[in-house]
Motif scaffolding. Structure first.
Motif, PDB file in Angstrom:
ATOM      1  N   ARG A  56       0.862  -1.199   0.000  1.00  0.00           N
ATOM      2  CA  ARG A  56       0.000   0.000   0.000  1.00  0.00           C
ATOM      3  C   ARG A  56       0.894   1.245   0.000  1.00  0.00           C
ATOM      4  O   ARG A  56       1.206   1.814   1.050  1.00  0.00           O
ATOM      5  CB  ARG A  56      -0.932  -0.021   1.209  1.00  0.00           C
ATOM      6  CG  ARG A  56      -1.944  -1.192   1.121  1.00  0.00           C
ATOM      7  CD  ARG A  56      -2.840  -1.279   2.354  1.00  0.00           C
ATOM      8  NE  ARG A  56      -3.481  -0.012   2.629  1.00  0.00           N
ATOM      9  CZ  ARG A  56      -3.500   0.576   3.833  1.00  0.00           C
ATOM     10  NH1 ARG A  56      -2.922   0.012   4.878  1.00  0.00           N
ATOM     11  NH2 ARG A  56      -4.089   1.725   3.991  1.00  0.00           N
ATOM     12  N   PRO A  57       1.321   1.668  -1.198  1.00  0.00           N
ATOM     13  CA  PRO A  57       2.270   2.777  -1.299  1.00  0.00           C
ATOM     14  C   PRO A  57       1.795   4.065  -0.628  1.00  0.00           C
ATOM     15  O   PRO A  57       2.616   4.914  -0.272  1.00  0.00           O
ATOM     16  CB  PRO A  57       2.421   2.982  -2.818  1.00  0.00           C
ATOM     17  CG  PRO A  57       1.920   1.739  -3.447  1.00  0.00           C
ATOM     18  CD  PRO A  57       0.949   1.101  -2.502  1.00  0.00           C
ATOM     19  N   GLU A  58       0.482   4.188  -0.430  1.00  0.00           N
ATOM     20  CA  GLU A  58      -0.024   5.392   0.234  1.00  0.00           C
ATOM     21  C   GLU A  58       0.411   5.447   1.703  1.00  0.00           C
ATOM     22  O   GLU A  58       0.319   6.489   2.347  1.00  0.00           O
ATOM     23  CB  GLU A  58      -1.562   5.491   0.108  1.00  0.00           C
ATOM     24  CG  GLU A  58      -2.360   4.431   0.865  1.00  0.00           C
ATOM     25  CD  GLU A  58      -2.587   3.134   0.070  1.00  0.00           C
ATOM     26  OE1 GLU A  58      -1.834   2.870  -0.883  1.00  0.00           O
ATOM     27  OE2 GLU A  58      -3.537   2.385   0.426  1.00  0.00           O
ATOM     28  N   THR A  59       0.910   4.321   2.246  1.00  0.00           N
ATOM     29  CA  THR A  59       1.382   4.334   3.641  1.00  0.00           C
ATOM     30  C   THR A  59       2.842   4.799   3.732  1.00  0.00           C
ATOM     31  O   THR A  59       3.337   5.050   4.841  1.00  0.00           O
ATOM     32  CB  THR A  59       1.263   2.932   4.306  1.00  0.00           C
ATOM     33  OG1 THR A  59       2.118   2.001   3.611  1.00  0.00           O
ATOM     34  CG2 THR A  59      -0.172   2.422   4.300  1.00  0.00           C
ATOM     35  N   GLU A  91      10.493   7.515  -2.534  1.00  0.00           N
ATOM     36  CA  GLU A  91       9.820   8.411  -1.573  1.00  0.00           C
ATOM     37  C   GLU A  91      10.811   8.897  -0.515  1.00  0.00           C
ATOM     38  O   GLU A  91      10.777  10.057  -0.104  1.00  0.00           O
ATOM     39  CB  GLU A  91       8.620   7.689  -0.927  1.00  0.00           C
ATOM     40  CG  GLU A  91       7.860   8.515   0.098  1.00  0.00           C
ATOM     41  CD  GLU A  91       7.288   9.825  -0.462  1.00  0.00           C
ATOM     42  OE1 GLU A  91       6.949   9.878  -1.651  1.00  0.00           O
ATOM     43  OE2 GLU A  91       7.196  10.809   0.308  1.00  0.00           O
TER      44      GLU A  91
END
Ligand SMILES: NC(=O)c1ccc[n+]([C@@H]2O[C@H](COP(=O)([O-])OP(=O)(O)OC[C@H]3O[C@@H](n4cnc5c(N)ncnc54)[C@H](OP(=O)(O)O)[C@@H]3O)[C@@H](O)[C@H]2O)c1
Length: 171
Positions: A56-59, A91
């Motif tokens: 879950r790259p949004e984390t 990131e």
């Protein structure tokens, strides 16, 4: 003041010992886990825990926010570790991460096609400070769980292996 060290795999065999050792040395630690509430119930202390899931790259951004060092580790048996680690490293770069300690495996420097080597190279190319750790087994693997049961009952260490080959492989 230095930011916390984000420890990926903080609830695992390797990461949990690292969290303890960093705490003992007075470092501020943020443990990454898919289930912070469950980890908090287990640890029963005021550990800083953050939701983090490779899938879950949004984390990624919230988990990294404010940290200036990261302990990076792949999921056990992830043969495509680079698929999830590359965007995470990107990131980190965006956030200006100072240093990453990256645990891979003994001999990967001789295996360019291996996922863990690809993670190493992505990190090397990122411009972030890095340290690669390339261990074999740690003793903790033998001091609990199924391997300990096997060792106690047979007096031997049994490891599944299809063929006997020299390790690390020769070029
Ligand atoms: N133990 C050793 O002797 C040894 C030696 C050399 C290398 N290594 C390598 O070190 C790594 C970790 O080994 P370990 O023995 O500590 O494993 P472990 O005890 O099985 O722990 C696995 C860790 O991975 C995390 N994890 C699993 N899926 C995840 C996901 N989708 N996103 C984020 N985190 C996830 C788990 O966290 P949550 O379940 O809390 O999310 C847990 O903290 C492996 O790649 C292993 O090959 C281990």
């Amino acid at each position: 003041m230095a930011g916390p060290v984000l420890v990926i795999g903080a609830t695992g065999t390797v990461g949990s010992r690292l969290v303890m050792e960093l705490g003992r040395r007075g470092e501020r630690v943020r443990g990454a886990t898919r289930q912070p509430a469950a980890a908090r119930r287990r640890s029963g202390d005021a550990a800083e825990l953050v939701e983090f899931d490779f899938e879950r790259p949004e984390t990624f951004a919230p988990a990294l926010d404010g940290a200036d060092r990261v302990f990076l580790i792949a999921r056990p048996g992830d043969e495509q570790a680079d698929r999830v680690a590359a965007p995470l490293i990107d990131e980190m770069k965006r956030q200006g991460m100072r240093h990453v300690v990256n645990l891979t495996a003994m001999g990967v420097e001789m295996l360019d096609g291996m996922a863990l080597r690809k993670v190493e190279r992505h990190l090397e190319d990122s411009g972030i400070g890095f340290t690669h750790l390339r261990p074999n087994f740690f003793m903790q693997v033998f001091s609990g769980g199924p391997l300990l049961t096997d060792i106690c009952s047979t007096g031997a260490i049994h490891v599944p292996r299809a063929t006997l080959r020299p390790w690390p492989p020769r070029r």
